[in-house]
Design an enzyme around this catalytic site. Structure first.
Site, short mmCIF file in Angstrom:
data_model
loop_
_atom_site.label_atom_id
_atom_site.label_comp_id
_atom_site.label_asym_id
_atom_site.label_seq_id
_atom_site.Cartn_x
_atom_site.Cartn_y
_atom_site.Cartn_z
N ALA A 50 0.83 -1.15 0.01
CA ALA A 50 -0.02 -0.03 0.08
C ALA A 50 0.85 1.42 0.04
O ALA A 50 0.75 2.29 0.40
CB ALA A 50 -1.03 0.22 1.18
N HIS A 61 11.59 -4.95 -19.01
CA HIS A 61 11.43 -3.38 -18.38
C HIS A 61 12.57 -3.08 -17.72
O HIS A 61 12.83 -3.35 -16.68
CB HIS A 61 10.64 -3.41 -17.36
CG HIS A 61 10.11 -2.17 -16.73
ND1 HIS A 61 9.77 -0.90 -17.36
CD2 HIS A 61 10.05 -1.82 -15.32
CE1 HIS A 61 9.72 -0.20 -16.48
NE2 HIS A 61 9.88 -0.55 -15.25
O1 TXD Z 1 6.53 0.08 -14.35
C1 TXD Z 1 7.03 -0.88 -13.52
N1 TXD Z 1 6.99 -2.02 -13.35
C2 TXD Z 1 7.44 0.26 -12.26
C3 TXD Z 1 7.80 -0.61 -10.71
C4 TXD Z 1 7.06 1.38 -11.83
C5 TXD Z 1 6.87 2.10 -10.64
C6 TXD Z 1 7.52 1.25 -9.63
N2 TXD Z 1 8.03 -0.20 -9.80
C7 TXD Z 1 8.23 -0.82 -8.41
O2 TXD Z 1 7.30 -1.16 -7.76
C8 TXD Z 1 9.28 -0.30 -7.52
O3 TXD Z 1 10.53 -0.20 -8.15
C9 TXD Z 1 9.15 -1.37 -6.38
O4 TXD Z 1 9.74 -2.40 -6.64
C10 TXD Z 1 7.46 -1.29 -6.52
C11 TXD Z 1 6.65 -0.39 -5.44
O5 TXD Z 1 7.20 0.85 -5.72
P1 TXD Z 1 6.49 2.12 -4.88
O6 TXD Z 1 6.60 3.33 -5.46
O7 TXD Z 1 5.02 1.66 -4.40
O8 TXD Z 1 7.33 1.78 -3.23
P2 TXD Z 1 6.93 2.13 -1.80
O9 TXD Z 1 6.19 3.53 -1.85
O10 TXD Z 1 8.16 1.92 -1.20
O11 TXD Z 1 5.70 0.94 -1.39
C12 TXD Z 1 6.08 -0.39 -1.39
C13 TXD Z 1 5.33 -0.97 -0.20
C14 TXD Z 1 5.71 -0.46 1.16
O12 TXD Z 1 4.52 0.17 1.59
C15 TXD Z 1 6.07 -1.62 1.86
O13 TXD Z 1 5.88 -1.41 3.35
C16 TXD Z 1 5.42 -2.71 1.13
O14 TXD Z 1 5.45 -2.40 -0.13
N3 TXD Z 1 5.99 -3.94 1.58
C17 TXD Z 1 5.14 -4.98 1.73
N4 TXD Z 1 3.97 -5.20 1.66
C18 TXD Z 1 3.26 -6.35 1.92
N5 TXD Z 1 4.21 -7.70 2.21
C19 TXD Z 1 5.22 -7.42 2.37
N6 TXD Z 1 6.38 -8.29 2.59
C20 TXD Z 1 5.90 -6.18 2.10
N7 TXD Z 1 7.60 -5.69 2.06
C21 TXD Z 1 7.26 -4.16 1.90
#
Ligand code: TXD
Length: 313
Positions: free
Chosen positions: A10, A175
């Site tokens: 989230a 990507h």
């Molecule tokens: O085009 C694409 N594919 C991309 C990819 C475009 C934008 C972002 N991209 C990738 O998505 C980025 O490199 C990251 O690997 C992910 C998520 O990016 P975001 O910007 O949403 O990162 P955040 O804001 O850090 O959110 C990740 C959340 C954060 O709230 C963590 O607490 C949570 O993931 N998190 C988890 N949730 C559930 N379960 C587990 N184990 C967990 N670990 C971390």
């Protein structure tokens, strides 16, 4: 009955996707995160926006996967975001563990779900999701191509001063920095891009597209892009739920198409209620084919690398 979409992670992209989906009013949304209270807080905040937006949608947040039970679609955005100077590959092992657990926990509770993955490195995380869930590859896909193509479309619109709606660009391949912007297939209201933009300028646009993610990362300093990635995810979710048969670029499992086998790779796909209905095969120029092969080799190498680790399924 309303459809249900669970978003794992989230953070910036996960919660922004929830926002776009709520605006479309096509499904109820569940936000899951490991941070206590955060998905609950964001979900409640968004729920409280619904009266103003005039959307009858339920948004819930939880730290417990039980809340995802019976989802039609699971979107995986959980993971660590890139920091300046960090490549998508650096994230690989840490994110692989997170994605493996998210896939394993959700498939138990939503055996019929279709998966759309966002976490980087995208093609690898999508592959792992397919392996861990054990479902047919056409039910698992990754989002990258809509975003990469949208970036190129935005840059072309800025260059030509033409409506973004008239601009069609196709960025395929893995990507990563080896992605393949297809200038020959890209066009402005049917006129090939190569006829409208000088070769050197077009090369600059292609280069800016390739490093589009990095450009945002270095401006933001903390975190990476989320508006455009999230709206791209929501377009895929909408195409699936509405059974639109929409053709978009996405990461799909290739089984011989484009001469590539057994990896997830960015290609044009047709999306509908069953997931990836079809991989569309363009006729590519020799230089595009070479770029495809190079990009695919990079993805295959990373798959081999990630397979060496015990990811604790
Ligand atoms: O085009 C694409 N594919 C991309 C990819 C475009 C934008 C972002 N991209 C990738 O998505 C980025 O490199 C990251 O690997 C992910 C998520 O990016 P975001 O910007 O949403 O990162 P955040 O804001 O850090 O959110 C990740 C959340 C954060 O709230 C963590 O607490 C949570 O993931 N998190 C988890 N949730 C559930 N379960 C587990 N184990 C967990 N670990 C971390």
């Amino acid at each position: 009955m309303k459809s249900k979409v669970s978003i794992i992670g989230a953070g910036m992209t996960g919660s922004t996707t929830a926002h776009w989906l709520a605006d479309l009013e096509i499904c109820d949304v569940v936000l899951i995160d490991i941070v206590e209270g955060m998905p609950q807080g964001k979900a409640l905040d968004l729920q409280e926006a619904m009266p103003v937006m005039g959307r009858d949608v339920h948004i819930t947040g939880s730290n417990d996967y039980d809340a995802t039970a019976g989802s039609d679609i699971v979107v995986i955005t959980a993971g660590l975001a890139r920091k300046p100077g960090m490549s998508r590959d650096d994230l690989m092992v840490a994110n692989a563990k997170i994605v493996v657990s998210a896939a394993a926990e959700t498939i138990k509770r939503s055996p019929e779900a279709i998966y759309v993955v966002l976490t980087n490195p995208l093609d690898i995380m999508t592959h792992l999701t397919m392996k861990v869930t054990g479902i047919d590859p056409y039910r698992v896909m990754g989002q990258a191509g809509i975003l990469d193509s949208a970036r190129m479309r935005a840059f072309v619109a800025m260059e030509l001063g033409v409506s973004v709606e008239n601009i069609h660009c196709y960025v395929l391949g893995g990507h990563g920095d080896e992605m393949v912007p297809l200038t020959r297939h890209s066009n402005v209201a049917g006129v090939p891009l190569e006829e409208l933009i000088a070769a050197d300028r077009l090369a600059e646009i292609v280069e800016r597209t390739r490093y589009g993610g990095g450009e945002i990362v270095s401006l933001l300093k903390t975190g990476s892009a989320y508006y455009a990635p999230a709206v791209s995810l929501s377009q895929m979710v909408e195409a699936i739920l509405k059974d639109k048969h929409l053709i978009v670029p996405a990461s799909a499992y290739l089984q011989g198409e484009y001469g590539i086998r057994d990896i997830y790779f960015g290609v044009p796909v047709q999306l509908g209620r069953k997931g990836v209905e079809k991989v569309i095969e363009y006729k590519l120029s020799d230089s595009d084919i070479n770029a495809f092969r190079k990009s695919a080799a990079g993805v295959a190498q990373m798959i081999a690398k990630v397979n060496q680790y015990n990811l604790g399924e």
